[in-house]
Design a protein around this motif. Sequence first.
Motif, PDB file in Angstrom:
ATOM      1  N   PHE A 151      16.922  13.316  -9.313  1.00 10.46           N
ATOM      2  CA  PHE A 151      15.780  14.230  -9.279  1.00 10.46           C
ATOM      3  C   PHE A 151      15.221  14.334  -7.860  1.00 10.46           C
ATOM      4  CE2 PHE A 151      11.138  14.791  -9.521  1.00 10.46           C
ATOM      5  CZ  PHE A 151      11.068  16.012 -10.161  1.00 10.46           C
ATOM      6  N   ASN A 152      15.025  13.187  -7.195  1.00 12.56           N
ATOM      7  CA  ASN A 152      14.492  13.189  -5.836  1.00 12.56           C
ATOM      8  C   ASN A 152      15.472  13.816  -4.850  1.00 12.56           C
ATOM      9  OD1 ASN A 152      12.125  11.918  -6.645  1.00 12.56           O
ATOM     10  ND2 ASN A 152      12.963   9.865  -6.315  1.00 12.56           N
ATOM     11  N   SER A 153      16.771  13.550  -5.033  1.00 10.94           N
ATOM     12  CA  SER A 153      17.777  14.111  -4.128  1.00 10.94           C
ATOM     13  C   SER A 153      17.849  15.626  -4.253  1.00 10.94           C
ATOM     14  CB  SER A 153      19.148  13.492  -4.415  1.00 10.94           C
ATOM     15  OG  SER A 153      19.138  12.102  -4.193  1.00 10.94           O
ATOM     16  N   LEU A 154      17.795  16.129  -5.478  1.00  6.87           N
ATOM     17  CA  LEU A 154      17.846  17.574  -5.674  1.00  6.87           C
ATOM     18  C   LEU A 154      16.624  18.255  -5.059  1.00  6.87           C
ATOM     19  CD1 LEU A 154      19.203  17.817  -9.338  1.00  6.87           C
ATOM     20  CD2 LEU A 154      20.421  18.302  -7.210  1.00  6.87           C
ATOM     21  N   ASN A 155      15.476  17.606  -5.134  1.00  3.85           N
ATOM     22  CA  ASN A 155      14.287  18.161  -4.483  1.00  3.85           C
ATOM     23  C   ASN A 155      14.492  18.261  -2.975  1.00  3.85           C
ATOM     24  OD1 ASN A 155      12.743  18.631  -6.732  1.00  3.85           O
ATOM     25  ND2 ASN A 155      11.654  16.672  -6.634  1.00  3.85           N
ATOM     26  N   SER A 156      15.098  17.218  -2.422  1.00  6.38           N
ATOM     27  CA  SER A 156      15.348  17.223  -0.978  1.00  6.38           C
ATOM     28  C   SER A 156      16.341  18.303  -0.600  1.00  6.38           C
ATOM     29  CB  SER A 156      15.871  15.849  -0.543  1.00  6.38           C
ATOM     30  OG  SER A 156      14.934  14.841  -0.808  1.00  6.38           O
ATOM     31  N   ILE A 157      17.418  18.429  -1.383  1.00  9.52           N
ATOM     32  CA  ILE A 157      18.422  19.454  -1.102  1.00  9.52           C
ATOM     33  C   ILE A 157      17.808  20.843  -1.213  1.00  9.52           C
ATOM     34  CG2 ILE A 157      20.570  20.485  -1.939  1.00  9.52           C
ATOM     35  CD1 ILE A 157      21.419  17.640  -2.782  1.00  9.52           C
ATOM     36  N   SER A 158      16.964  21.013  -2.222  1.00 13.19           N
ATOM     37  CA  SER A 158      16.302  22.307  -2.405  1.00 13.19           C
ATOM     38  C   SER A 158      15.440  22.648  -1.208  1.00 13.19           C
ATOM     39  CB  SER A 158      15.454  22.273  -3.680  1.00 13.19           C
ATOM     40  OG  SER A 158      14.726  23.465  -3.834  1.00 13.19           O
ATOM     41  N   ALA A 159      14.736  21.648  -0.665  1.00 13.07           N
ATOM     42  CA  ALA A 159      13.874  21.884   0.498  1.00 13.07           C
ATOM     43  C   ALA A 159      14.700  22.236   1.731  1.00 13.07           C
ATOM     44  CB  ALA A 159      13.018  20.653   0.765  1.00 13.07           C
ATOM     45  N   LEU A 160      15.881  21.628   1.866  1.00 14.90           N
ATOM     46  CA  LEU A 160      16.721  21.882   3.036  1.00 14.90           C
ATOM     47  C   LEU A 160      17.461  23.211   2.953  1.00 14.90           C
ATOM     48  CD1 LEU A 160      18.349  18.388   3.733  1.00 14.90           C
ATOM     49  CD2 LEU A 160      16.790  19.631   5.230  1.00 14.90           C
ATOM     50  N   THR A 161      17.695  23.686   1.736  1.00 11.15           N
ATOM     51  CA  THR A 161      18.516  24.889   1.561  1.00 11.15           C
ATOM     52  C   THR A 161      17.972  26.077   2.344  1.00 11.15           C
ATOM     53  OG1 THR A 161      19.191  24.146  -0.633  1.00 11.15           O
ATOM     54  CG2 THR A 161      19.467  26.477  -0.136  1.00 11.15           C
ATOM     55  N   SER A 162      16.676  26.256   2.336  1.00  9.05           N
ATOM     56  CA  SER A 162      16.075  27.425   2.994  1.00  9.05           C
ATOM     57  C   SER A 162      15.927  27.263   4.496  1.00  9.05           C
ATOM     58  CB  SER A 162      14.708  27.723   2.371  1.00  9.05           C
ATOM     59  OG  SER A 162      13.856  26.599   2.505  1.00  9.05           O
ATOM     60  N   ILE A 163      15.835  26.021   4.981  1.00 11.88           N
ATOM     61  CA  ILE A 163      15.594  25.819   6.414  1.00 11.88           C
ATOM     62  C   ILE A 163      16.830  25.370   7.177  1.00 11.88           C
ATOM     63  CG2 ILE A 163      13.139  25.315   6.071  1.00 11.88           C
ATOM     64  CD1 ILE A 163      13.782  22.360   6.296  1.00 11.88           C
ATOM     65  N   ASP A 164      17.772  24.712   6.509  1.00 10.17           N
ATOM     66  CA  ASP A 164      18.981  24.239   7.186  1.00 10.17           C
ATOM     67  C   ASP A 164      20.107  24.116   6.164  1.00 10.17           C
ATOM     68  OD1 ASP A 164      20.927  23.050   8.738  1.00 10.17           O
ATOM     69  OD2 ASP A 164      19.516  21.715   9.780  1.00 10.17           O
ATOM     70  N   PRO A 165      20.779  25.220   5.835  1.00 15.36           N
ATOM     71  CA  PRO A 165      21.837  25.195   4.811  1.00 15.36           C
ATOM     72  C   PRO A 165      22.962  24.214   5.136  1.00 15.36           C
ATOM     73  CG  PRO A 165      21.206  27.458   5.336  1.00 15.36           C
ATOM     74  CD  PRO A 165      20.530  26.581   6.351  1.00 15.36           C
ATOM     75  N   ALA A 166      23.284  24.050   6.416  1.00 17.38           N
ATOM     76  CA  ALA A 166      24.380  23.140   6.786  1.00 17.38           C
ATOM     77  C   ALA A 166      24.032  21.699   6.403  1.00 17.38           C
ATOM     78  CB  ALA A 166      24.661  23.245   8.275  1.00 17.38           C
ATOM     79  N   ARG A 167      22.805  21.308   6.716  1.00 14.67           N
ATOM     80  CA  ARG A 167      22.388  19.942   6.349  1.00 14.67           C
ATOM     81  C   ARG A 167      22.262  19.794   4.838  1.00 14.67           C
ATOM     82  NH1 ARG A 167      17.553  17.193   9.107  1.00 14.67           N
ATOM     83  NH2 ARG A 167      16.514  19.210   8.945  1.00 14.67           N
ATOM     84  N   ALA A 168      21.856  20.850   4.161  1.00 12.72           N
ATOM     85  CA  ALA A 168      21.776  20.800   2.700  1.00 12.72           C
ATOM     86  C   ALA A 168      23.159  20.585   2.105  1.00 12.72           C
ATOM     87  CB  ALA A 168      21.163  22.091   2.156  1.00 12.72           C
ATOM     88  N   ARG A 169      24.168  21.273   2.671  1.00 14.76           N
ATOM     89  CA  ARG A 169      25.539  21.086   2.191  1.00 14.76           C
ATOM     90  C   ARG A 169      26.021  19.656   2.471  1.00 14.76           C
ATOM     91  NH1 ARG A 169      30.761  21.427   3.956  1.00 14.76           N
ATOM     92  NH2 ARG A 169      32.268  22.310   2.457  1.00 14.76           N
ATOM     93  N   GLU A 170      25.725  19.152   3.676  1.00 13.79           N
ATOM     94  CA  GLU A 170      26.131  17.787   4.021  1.00 13.79           C
ATOM     95  C   GLU A 170      25.485  16.778   3.086  1.00 13.79           C
ATOM     96  OE1 GLU A 170      25.835  14.612   7.763  1.00 13.79           O
ATOM     97  OE2 GLU A 170      25.050  16.662   7.967  1.00 13.79           O
ATOM     98  N   MET A 171      24.228  16.993   2.784  1.00 10.38           N
ATOM     99  CA  MET A 171      23.524  16.073   1.896  1.00 10.38           C
ATOM    100  C   MET A 171      24.097  16.141   0.484  1.00 10.38           C
ATOM    101  SD  MET A 171      19.414  15.697   1.377  1.00 10.38           S
ATOM    102  CE  MET A 171      18.731  14.292   0.482  1.00 10.38           C
ATOM    103  N   THR A 172      24.462  17.347   0.039  1.00 10.62           N
ATOM    104  CA  THR A 172      25.060  17.494  -1.291  1.00 10.62           C
ATOM    105  C   THR A 172      26.349  16.697  -1.405  1.00 10.62           C
ATOM    106  OG1 THR A 172      24.100  19.701  -1.507  1.00 10.62           O
ATOM    107  CG2 THR A 172      25.930  19.145  -2.980  1.00 10.62           C
ATOM    108  N   LEU A 173      27.184  16.780  -0.361  1.00  9.68           N
ATOM    109  CA  LEU A 173      28.449  16.041  -0.356  1.00  9.68           C
ATOM    110  C   LEU A 173      28.205  14.536  -0.349  1.00  9.68           C
ATOM    111  CD1 LEU A 173      30.508  18.214   2.172  1.00  9.68           C
ATOM    112  CD2 LEU A 173      30.733  18.127  -0.324  1.00  9.68           C
ATOM    113  N   LYS A 174      27.216  14.079   0.418  1.00 11.80           N
ATOM    114  CA  LYS A 174      26.917  12.644   0.466  1.00 11.80           C
ATOM    115  C   LYS A 174      26.356  12.151  -0.875  1.00 11.80           C
ATOM    116  CE  LYS A 174      26.210  12.073   5.431  1.00 11.80           C
ATOM    117  NZ  LYS A 174      27.223  11.015   5.588  1.00 11.80           N
ATOM    118  N   VAL A 175      25.560  12.997  -1.541  1.00 10.30           N
ATOM    119  CA  VAL A 175      25.047  12.625  -2.863  1.00 10.30           C
ATOM    120  C   VAL A 175      26.203  12.479  -3.848  1.00 10.30           C
ATOM    121  CG1 VAL A 175      23.707  13.422  -4.847  1.00 10.30           C
ATOM    122  CG2 VAL A 175      22.744  13.576  -2.553  1.00 10.30           C
TER     123      VAL A 175
END
Length: 357
Positions: A178-202
């Motif tokens: 739940f906490n990770s998805l919130n973080s990914i959601s926050a990153l999606t709009s401001i830094d899609p590349a980091r959001a993708r990297e975080m998704t893979l690490k999760v």
Amino acid sequence: MQGALSIRRSLALFLPVWLMLGLVLAGMVVVATDAGWTNALLFALPMTMVYAFAAGFSAYYLCRAYPLSQKSIWSIVLVLGLAALVSGVLWMAAGLAWNGMLRALEVGWAGLEMPPALKAMVFGLGVILYGLCAVANYLAIEFGRARISERRELESKLMAQEAELRMLRTQIDPHFLFNSLNSISALTSIDPARAREMTLKVADFFRHTLGLEAHTQATVDDEIALVQDFLSIEKVRFGARLAVRCEIDEAARACLLPPMILQPLVENAVKHGIGGLTGGGTVNIVARRDASQLRISVENDVDEDQDSGVPGNGIGLVNVQQRLATAYGHESSVHHARRDNKYRVELTLPARTITEL
């Protein structure tokens, strides 16, 4: 193997007891007949040892056939009483036959005079010894039943404990996701590349945790590796704002603890501690072995204007407390406190390694 050892231990106790009874019978023969000790021992010892096995096995099977919990006390007394009388008669008859064989040798050191008083004494002793064998067998049977009952009760408690630990463990994954998805959601709009990297690490993190499902315990090294995987996910979001320092005592690395016990504490430290600091902060993880205890602490910087407690609903900390209490009882403890803009949680649990279990 255990059955053979049990038989040997039983014989080691059984034979000396009956040998002493044989010596007692020999002493009674000497007193009753004024016979020499050689004559008395030659008569009493073989008689006693033969009766030991005959009466012992007979009483054992009768006690098994008439268990205390299933038969009435009067039927048990009647059957065992008749068996004791028959055994006494047979033992006396065997004694007369054995004494006759000894006297047939026509030597002074073998054979006895068998007055009626001695015959009655042998008969009465046979009845008493048979009764004692029955009592001893009933005690052994009841003791064995009590041990089986205790083992089953312990197995039930362990199964219940394992189920509770599993239930508590399952609270962690959804909470972290739940906490990770919130973080990914926050990153999606401001830094899609980091959001993708975080998704893979999760995804990699959950793949790693699935390997721990089959284990009830993990080493400190394994837990630190898992925590570092988690922190690598958070570093994608926080960048340089998140610093990590680990101090792991070499003696503590092989110690065992419940898997994923540190992850919720580190998650709280990042989310509720570092996440509230504009300039970021440091998460300190220290593990050391102190004689028979393992002490692990997770410390993080907090905002000086933040309340003394860590914000949030406390699922992670409560979960850790419950899991340690379930696994170790009073041998474990969890202490948490804030001091000098630092929030610290310290776990204390028994220090055990695989070789020490």
